[in-house]
Structure formats: C-alpha cells, structure tokens
Write an enzyme that holds these catalytic residues in place. Structure first.
Site, PDB file in Angstrom:
ATOM      1  N   THR A 191       0.818  -1.215   0.000  1.00  0.00           N
ATOM      2  CA  THR A 191       0.000   0.000   0.000  1.00  0.00           C
ATOM      3  C   THR A 191       0.848   1.259   0.000  1.00  0.00           C
ATOM      4  O   THR A 191       0.460   2.286  -0.547  1.00  0.00           O
ATOM      5  CB  THR A 191      -0.904   0.002   1.258  1.00  0.00           C
ATOM      6  OG1 THR A 191      -1.816  -1.062   1.140  1.00  0.00           O
ATOM      7  CG2 THR A 191      -1.675   1.283   1.392  1.00  0.00           C
ATOM      8  N   TYR A 230      -7.951   0.847  -4.357  1.00  0.00           N
ATOM      9  CA  TYR A 230      -6.624   1.193  -4.868  1.00  0.00           C
ATOM     10  C   TYR A 230      -5.912  -0.076  -5.272  1.00  0.00           C
ATOM     11  O   TYR A 230      -6.330  -1.185  -4.950  1.00  0.00           O
ATOM     12  CB  TYR A 230      -5.797   1.936  -3.813  1.00  0.00           C
ATOM     13  CG  TYR A 230      -5.393   1.076  -2.650  1.00  0.00           C
ATOM     14  CD1 TYR A 230      -6.272   0.831  -1.607  1.00  0.00           C
ATOM     15  CD2 TYR A 230      -4.134   0.476  -2.605  1.00  0.00           C
ATOM     16  CE1 TYR A 230      -5.920   0.011  -0.549  1.00  0.00           C
ATOM     17  CE2 TYR A 230      -3.774  -0.340  -1.546  1.00  0.00           C
ATOM     18  CZ  TYR A 230      -4.670  -0.561  -0.528  1.00  0.00           C
ATOM     19  OH  TYR A 230      -4.325  -1.375   0.517  1.00  0.00           O
ATOM     20  N   THR A 273       1.695  -4.277   4.233  1.00  0.00           N
ATOM     21  CA  THR A 273       1.521  -4.523   5.671  1.00  0.00           C
ATOM     22  C   THR A 273       0.970  -5.920   5.984  1.00  0.00           C
ATOM     23  O   THR A 273       1.097  -6.391   7.106  1.00  0.00           O
ATOM     24  CB  THR A 273       0.579  -3.478   6.292  1.00  0.00           C
ATOM     25  OG1 THR A 273      -0.686  -3.532   5.638  1.00  0.00           O
ATOM     26  CG2 THR A 273       1.159  -2.088   6.198  1.00  0.00           C
ATOM     27  N   ASP A 274       0.370  -6.589   4.987  1.00  0.00           N
ATOM     28  CA  ASP A 274      -0.314  -7.850   5.284  1.00  0.00           C
ATOM     29  C   ASP A 274       0.621  -8.934   5.830  1.00  0.00           C
ATOM     30  O   ASP A 274       0.264  -9.667   6.750  1.00  0.00           O
ATOM     31  CB  ASP A 274      -1.020  -8.393   4.028  1.00  0.00           C
ATOM     32  CG  ASP A 274      -2.242  -7.556   3.649  1.00  0.00           C
ATOM     33  OD1 ASP A 274      -2.638  -6.683   4.448  1.00  0.00           O
ATOM     34  OD2 ASP A 274      -2.790  -7.787   2.559  1.00  0.00           O
ATOM     35  N   LYS A 305       0.183  -7.279  12.887  1.00  0.00           N
ATOM     36  CA  LYS A 305      -0.883  -6.447  12.317  1.00  0.00           C
ATOM     37  C   LYS A 305      -2.179  -6.838  13.033  1.00  0.00           C
ATOM     38  O   LYS A 305      -2.637  -7.979  12.928  1.00  0.00           O
ATOM     39  CB  LYS A 305      -1.000  -6.683  10.802  1.00  0.00           C
ATOM     40  CG  LYS A 305      -2.000  -5.742  10.138  1.00  0.00           C
ATOM     41  CD  LYS A 305      -2.004  -5.862   8.614  1.00  0.00           C
ATOM     42  CE  LYS A 305      -2.967  -4.837   8.008  1.00  0.00           C
ATOM     43  NZ  LYS A 305      -3.004  -4.878   6.533  1.00  0.00           N
ATOM     44  N   GLU A 362      -2.971 -27.359  28.945  1.00  0.00           N
ATOM     45  CA  GLU A 362      -4.308 -27.937  28.774  1.00  0.00           C
ATOM     46  C   GLU A 362      -4.242 -29.158  27.846  1.00  0.00           C
ATOM     47  O   GLU A 362      -5.067 -30.058  27.930  1.00  0.00           O
ATOM     48  CB  GLU A 362      -5.237 -26.865  28.199  1.00  0.00           C
ATOM     49  CG  GLU A 362      -6.658 -26.960  28.698  1.00  0.00           C
ATOM     50  CD  GLU A 362      -7.554 -25.913  28.033  1.00  0.00           C
ATOM     51  OE1 GLU A 362      -7.046 -24.879  27.568  1.00  0.00           O
ATOM     52  OE2 GLU A 362      -8.761 -26.164  27.963  1.00  0.00           O
TER      53      GLU A 362
END
Ligand code: GLU
Length: 335
Positions: free
Chosen positions: A17, A30, A96-97, A169, A292
């Site tokens: 981006t 975009y 950013t992903d 993120k 657990e």
C-alpha cells in the site's frame, strides 16, 4: 570543525500500500505496489536532512503475494548491503499484510548489528493524509540511529518502533493497525528523534547462526500449513494437510487447543512424522507446554508467544535441517 557525515541508508522497495495508487483520492479502492521507489521518495524531501539514501526496487508486489523466492533474494541483498562499509543501515518498504512474517524471517537469518527497518503504510500514496511518507521518514530516522543497532530487524509504523518477534498487524484498517500485544512497543519516533524503551533482550538465532543464510534454498522450502481451529472442527482438513506437509501449525482456540477430533488428527500426523506446533488464534498470550493439552503424549511442540504465521516461519526454517521434536521445541523455547 569537520562536517558530520550523514548516515548512509540503503532503501529497498518491495511494494504494498505504501506504493499504492488510487484512481480517486477520496475513494477507498486502490492497487498496491503501483508506484516506483523514486516516486515514493520524491514525496519526502525531509529525508535529505536525515541520511544519504540509495534506493532500489527489488519487487513491486502486494505483500499477500510475498514468496519464499522473494524472501531469499531480499535476505541475500540486505546481507550484501550490510557487509559493505558504504552502508550504515537498511530500510525495506513492504506491504503490511505479511510485513510481520518478513520481519521475523529476516530476524532469524540476518547476522548483523547494523539496523534493518521494515516499514509500510495503511493508506495508499495518493490518499488524503497518506501515512507512507511520514512512516518512511520515521523508518529512516530509526535506521540512522545508533540506538537501533543490535536489536535485530525492527518495524516502524505510525510513529512507533516494534521488534520483529513481537509485532503484529492487529487491524485490517486504520493507521494504528500495528502493535506488539505481548511485549509492548520497542520505542517511539518523534520527528527526527528516536527513543527506545530499554535494551533489546531478544535472543538472536541469526547471531548464533542457527539458520545460515548461505544454506537457505532459493525456492523450494519445507511445506508447513496452518490449521485454524473453531467449534465443531473435524479432522478432515488436518488429515489432508498431513498427507502433503512436513509441518502443521495449529491456530488453536484458547491455549492452543482444538476439538478432540482435531487433536486426534494432529496426534496421528505427529505419529506419522509431521512436526505439529500448537499456537493460538487469540492474538496474544503464550501457549506453553503440557498445560491444557498433553504435548508429551501427543508429540506436539508449543509455540509460546509466536502467533501462527510466525510459528510457521520458524518451523519452516527448522525443518530445513531438523526433524527431532526436542530440537525443534528448543528453537521455540528460545526464538
Ligand atoms: N494487501 C496489500 C499488501 O500487503 C496492501 C496492504 C498494505 O500494504 O497495507 O501489500
């Protein structure tokens, strides 16, 4: 008095981006990875007061399309740059992903004290109040800072600095999308001023040469899949993954847990030689051994604070040279 030399920072652009362009600046649609690195830098004349910049474009992709081949090329290029006396630090622009995965991968393979800073943006470069130019300015300020040395790769977003191991993120929109939910941010940037809160304290696999960069395969890496747990999950997908993959990471409910049917399928996979790591879909917290779920009985590995996508990175690298469960658990205990 001799003039002070500005730090020399190499900037590697990979897309995202931060290099995204809209057809309409007021709209939300975009295309990521549309603008070149030179166009990005033209929008930030303030960089000239911080550093001497040399820029290059490695790829120009949305980071949802990040590949092991790009990681391999990126790590090699950063390594080459940092070995040079002509480079004091590296900044990588990135979507950013999967930014946290790339940062964590680099933290495991790059054995350098010089700063490496990854940076992205949540708004495309053509948007009103685009965050990319400010984030790049902040990232260069961090890469140029003597305090950023010896901390492994860092991530800079929204005036904050984060360690590769801890950053995540957290939101799919908004300029404050990144956080380090377990450990907190490493520091902050205000204009040209960078402040770190304490020493890194992060054990470095790269410094210990656990995963030597020169032995990393260029393209084909061990297959590791992520199984996402939920109510009423059966074992069908896990059985299929076990037939294809060398490793499975469970994005478990709660403390890395799953239905009895899913846990049975994972135990079966582990019996058949698949490395099974338990992480959590919760977003924070630490999945410990034998709390657990009985890891000793199931033949499982606990991920501790690593989220599923980072656990997958560590397990993938581990499987390049190791099959022994205890050895792999020892890596998760440490890195
Ligand atoms: N999906 C794109 C990417 O990760 C855009 C997201 C972003 O960069 O913020 O590159």
């Amino acid at each position: 008095m001799p003039e002070r030399r500005l730090p020399r920072i190499a900037l590697i652009a990979t897309g995202g981006t931060i290099a995204g362009a809209q057809t309409e600046t007021s709209g939300s649609g975009y295309k990521s990875g549309a603008l070149s690195v030179d166009t990005l830098l033209e929008a930030i004349p303030s960089l000239a007061s911080l550093a001497q910049i040399q820029a290059e474009q490695l790829v120009n992709v949305g980071s949802q399309n990040m590949t092991y081949a790009v990681w391999h090329a990126l790590a090699r290029r950063v390594d080459e740059l940092l070995r040079s006396d002509a480079v004091d630090g590296v900044v990588i622009t990135h979507g950013t992903d999967t930014l946290e995965e790339t940062a964590y991968f680099l933290s495991l393979v790059l054995p350098h004290a010089k700063p490496v800073v990854l940076v992205g943006a949540m708004r495309p470069a053509t948007a009103i109040s685009a965050d990319g130019p400010r984030n790049i300015h902040s990232a260069v300020a961090v890469a140029a800072s003597a305090q950023a040395k010896d901390r492994g790769p860092l991530v800079v977003m929204n005036d904050e600095v984060h360690y590769a191991r801890h950053v995540q993120k957290m939101a799919c929109g908004g300029v404050d999308a990144f956080d380090s939910p377990n450990a907190g941010r490493a520091g902050v940037v205000r204009g040209n001023r960078v402040t770190f809160y304490g020493q890194s304290g992060i054990a470095s696999a790269a410094a210990a040469k656990v995963f030597p960069l020169d032995q990393l395969p260029a393209t084909v890496w061990p297959r590791v899949d992520i199984a996402y747990a939920c109510a009423d999950m059966d074992g069908v997908l896990i059985d299929f993954m076990a037939s294809q993959a060398q490793g499975i990471v469970l994005a478990g409910v709660g403390d890395g847990n799953a239905t009895d049917a899913a846990v049975d399928a994972l135990m079966n996979a582990a019996r058949n030689g698949v490395a099974v790591v338990r992480s959590t879909r919760c977003g924070s917290g630490s999945v410990g051994r034998n709390i657990e779920v009985d890891d000793d009985h199931g033949g499982f590995i606990a991920a501790y604070e690593l989220n599923p996508q980072k656990a997958r990175v560590l397990l993938t690298l581990a499987l390049m040279s190791r099959r022994d469960r205890a050895d792999i658990q020892a890596l998760f205990d440490r890195y």
